[in-house]
Design an enzyme around this catalytic site. Sequence first.
Site, short mmCIF file in Angstrom:
data_model
loop_
_atom_site.label_atom_id
_atom_site.label_comp_id
_atom_site.label_asym_id
_atom_site.label_seq_id
_atom_site.Cartn_x
_atom_site.Cartn_y
_atom_site.Cartn_z
N TYR A 143 0.85 -1.18 0.00
CA TYR A 143 0.00 0.00 0.00
C TYR A 143 0.89 1.23 0.00
O TYR A 143 1.86 1.30 0.75
CB TYR A 143 -0.89 -0.01 1.25
CG TYR A 143 -1.74 1.23 1.42
CD1 TYR A 143 -2.80 1.50 0.54
CD2 TYR A 143 -1.51 2.14 2.45
CE1 TYR A 143 -3.58 2.63 0.71
CE2 TYR A 143 -2.29 3.27 2.62
CZ TYR A 143 -3.32 3.51 1.75
OH TYR A 143 -4.11 4.64 1.91
N ASP A 238 9.26 2.99 -0.41
CA ASP A 238 8.24 3.60 0.42
C ASP A 238 8.50 3.14 1.85
O ASP A 238 8.10 2.05 2.26
CB ASP A 238 6.85 3.17 -0.06
CG ASP A 238 5.75 3.77 0.80
OD1 ASP A 238 6.06 4.38 1.84
OD2 ASP A 238 4.56 3.61 0.44
N LYS A 266 4.53 8.91 8.88
CA LYS A 266 4.33 8.30 10.19
C LYS A 266 5.34 8.79 11.25
O LYS A 266 5.15 9.87 11.78
CB LYS A 266 4.26 6.79 10.05
CG LYS A 266 3.08 6.42 9.13
CD LYS A 266 2.60 5.00 9.12
CE LYS A 266 1.27 4.96 8.37
NZ LYS A 266 1.23 4.11 7.22
C1 LIG Z 1 0.50 4.65 5.83
C2 LIG Z 1 1.23 4.44 4.57
C3 LIG Z 1 1.14 5.33 3.50
C4 LIG Z 1 0.19 6.47 3.47
O1 LIG Z 1 0.43 7.40 4.47
P1 LIG Z 1 -0.77 8.37 4.93
O2 LIG Z 1 -0.12 9.32 5.87
O3 LIG Z 1 -1.80 7.49 5.54
O4 LIG Z 1 -1.28 9.04 3.70
C5 LIG Z 1 1.95 5.13 2.40
N1 LIG Z 1 2.80 4.09 2.35
C6 LIG Z 1 2.90 3.21 3.36
C7 LIG Z 1 3.89 2.09 3.26
C8 LIG Z 1 2.10 3.34 4.50
O5 LIG Z 1 2.17 2.43 5.46
#
Ligand SMILES: *Cc1c(COP(=O)(O)O)cnc(C)c1O
Length: 428
Positions: A143, A238, A266
Site C-alpha cells: 500500500y 516507500d 508516520k
Molecule cells: C501509511 C502508509 C502510506 C500512506 O500514508 P498516509 O499518511 O496514511 O497518507 C503510504 N505508504 C505506506 C507504506 C504506508 O504504510
Amino acid sequence: MGKQSELLFEKAQKYIPGGVNSPVRAGKSVGMNPPFIAEATGALIRDVDENEYIDYVGSWGPMILGHAHPMVVAAIEKRIAKGTSYGAPTELEVTMAETIVDMVPSVEMVRMVNSGTEATMSAIRLARGYTGRKKLIKFDGCYHGHADSLLVSAGSGVATLGIPGSPGVPDDLARHTISIPFNDIEAVNQAFDKYGPEIASVIVEPIPGNMGVVIPDKPFLRELRKVTREHGALLIFDEVISGFRVAPGGAQELYGILPDLTCLGKIIGGGLPVGAYGGKKEIMICMAPEGEIYQAGTLSGNPLAMAAGIATLEILKQGNLYMELEQKSDVLFSGLENAARDAGIQVVINRVGSMGTLFFTAKPVSDFAAAKESDQDLFRKYYRSMLEQGIYLAPSPFEASFLSAAHTNEMIEKTIRSASKAFRRLRA
Ligand SMILES: *Cc1c(COP(=O)(O)O)cnc(C)c1O
C-alpha cells in the site's frame, strides 16, 4: 463495545461516511464497531467508556516512543504559542531536512509534505517527470497511500496490467501501473522485458507492512536495485512505515540497499500529520522552484509537526532504543508463538524489529497471496478475545503490530497471557 462508543459511532455514521475518517478504523473486517478513544499515554490507550488497553496499533506506526512522550509534548508546547502556521520558511524545516539527510543513507535532499499519500504521489510524479516515462511497477499487497496511480489491485497472473482498485480511478491511468507479486524477481524481469523503456519507476515497501508484515528476500531487493539501474528506471522505497522503525535509517540502512527516492511519513511527524520524500540531489532539484515538476503545500513543513518530528528523531538518533525494541519484540513474538503452539494453533509470525504480524496459517507468508490464505475467521475471534482482555490490535489480519519504547515487560507478559487464553478459546 462500550455504551459511549456505540452512541458516538451511531452519531458519527450520520455525519461521516461509515462513521470514520479512514476506512480500516471502522472494524468491518472483525465485524465489530470501534471503540472511540479518549486519550493515550505511553503504551496505554483509553476509550470513552474508560476501558484501558495495551496499544499495539500506535496510530498505525508513528508512535514509536509511545503516546504523549514528555519531550514531544514539550516541543509542541514550546512552539504553539508562537503561531501554528506561517506559509513561509522556518529554521525548523531546515533542521528537519538536515536531520533526515543525516539519518537516511540515500537521501541528499528532502521535501516535506503532509501525509504519506502526498509523499508517494509526489515521488512518482517526480520519477515520471525525471525519466519522461509513464509506467510504474508496484507489488500486490503493498500500500502506498491512496493516490490514483497507486490504488491498483492485484491483477491475476504475472505482470498483468493494472485494473483500478477503486471506482473513480480512470482505467487510462491505472493501465500504467503494473502490479506483481512481492518477492518474485522473475515477474519483475518479465515486466521489464516487456515494458522496459516505458517504466519510470518501481515503488516498493522494502518491508511490507500493509499485507501484514512480509520479510523481503534480500536478493529480491538487490535485484530490484540492479534491474531498475540497468533500465534507467528509478527505485522508490516507500519507507513510510519502515523509516526510523527498523533502524535509524530505515530498511535501506538495515539491508544496505540504496534507492533513488525514499518516501517517509508516520514516525517523522511524532504523531502529527507529516510526510516527506527525498533522494539524490540530481533528481530532487527537478522539483519546482528549482526545476519544473510541480508540487506544493499550504501547510507543508508546519512548525508544530516539525517540532514534534524533530523531538522524536532526536531521541531515535541516540541509538540504544532499537536494541531495546528488538529485545522486547523478540520476547513478545516468541511468546505468542509458543502460546499458539501450546494451544495447538498453527501460526506464522513475520517480524522485523518492532513490527510484526501473526498469521493464522501453517504455510510461510512471503507474499499477498499467502497472506490472504490465512484464516480470517480465526483472526476475527482472536481479535475480539484480545480486545476483551484489554489488548488493542489493528482490526485486520493484514496489519502489523507495533511495539513502542513505552511497552514494559509486564505489559508484554500480560499480552502473552491474554493471547494464550485467546488461543485456547479458539480450540474450544
Ligand atoms: C501509511 C502508509 C502510506 C500512506 O500514508 P498516509 O499518511 O496514511 O497518507 C503510504 N505508504 C505506506 C507504506 C504506508 O504504510
